[in-house]
Design a protein around this motif. Sequence first.
Motif: not given
Length: 464
Positions: A71-75, A293-297, A302-303, A309-313
């Motif tokens: 979603r343009g926020k994590a890669l 990742w996003d949202k660390e701060e 969040g997704a 679980r993004f890394l797992g996928y």
Amino acid sequence: MQNLTYTPKNAWKSFADETELAQVAKFVERYREFLSVCKTERETIAYVEERLRAEGFSDDPQSGMYLANLRGKALFAARRGTIPLSEGLSLIAAHADSPRLDFKQRPLVEQANVAQAKTHYYGGIRKYQWLSRPLAIHGVVVRENGERVIICLGEKPEDPVFCVADLLPHLAQKQMEQNLREAFDGEKLNIVIGHKQRFTGESEEEGQGEEKKEENPIKKAVLELLYEHLQIAEEDLITAELEVVPAGQARYVGFDRALIGAYGHDDRICVFTALEALLASEHLGRSKAVIFWDKEEIGSDGATGASSRFLGYCVESIAKAWEPEISPPQVLLHSQAISADVTAALDPDYQDLHEKQNAAQLGFGPCFSKFTGSRGKYGASDADAEYFAFVRGLLNHAKIPWQVAELGKVDTGGGGTVALFLAQWGMQVIDLGPALLAMHSPFELASCVDIYSTWLAYTAFLNR
Ligand code: MN
Ligand code: MN
């Protein structure tokens, strides 16, 4: 006899000759340009994706150069090596979000002849640092039909900027007596976005009886401008993601230009250096990957945050494509990771808050944090001695300067990174990243040699 004492090495000494200094300068200039244009998680991820695609990374894991954009926020991006994936990945994880002011869902107000946008701060800011300085608005507005309007206003010389107007000293006497928490109110972080009164005619003529008052004429005029230029209405702002960030470019600091001052070093310094390390890596040795990742701060929830679980996928996708017989959890368990994040440098003016022997110093290379957390190491991922020694050996072998530190004195400092979310998979992980002055401020300082040696360190880690 062998020298038995340990002394950290100043990285400026490591890159003393002209050719090396020129390489440092060239690399840092590219970083400065990146930091000047990537001020949000979305802008950063878009930049990273573009660079990776240009080098041949694609959505197809079969290619051996895989990227997945959430979603343009994590890669996540991975390069296949020659060693079986069942032996794990060499992984570098960083975050692309930085502290900032977000527009509230219903932001627009008009008070005392100015139109303002109300904000809700994101991450750990010191509120007063955001007052009376030029700010820019970056983000995305999505219309009901799904059309996206990308906003970036306040960066070009011809653009207007925005700001939170601070209180004048003449009226700040009561505020001066208050503590910082009371003195700077989150509800007063309102951005000035307009002032022009637009008169409609008839009723405004002087001395012609009672003036017919239009409600919120400045706010309405701002809305008309928004509609005229961007075709967006007030309801579109409700669902928008608009981030208010410091306006302007990253700058060299000091007569010697040895530091970079900018918004968002935390943690785009690690995003950039890890990306460059992956791009420069080869299809040899272990498979390597980066995840941003996003949202660390705000705690990594969040997704698009590290707790998802993004890394797992992603690991499942590459495992299926590269070695279908292996189990993805085994890949994660055997992976070795660097949690790539910044730490606090010894502050020249607040040295008493650090325990100097275990404080990071500006210009001494990337800094290991064996553990993060606070107080009695609560909330920490604590790297094991075997892994720490191994990574230290890698850097020594490649003659890359490094140092080690804790964030502040015991019971004084502390902080978290994404390390514990990597550790949840059972992999070995340690924090390694450059030290900053004025961390989390709108103008953080990083040393040019630290930026460069962080890139060298990540490159050595991925290419071992
Ligand atoms: Mn960080
Ligand atoms: Mn941070």
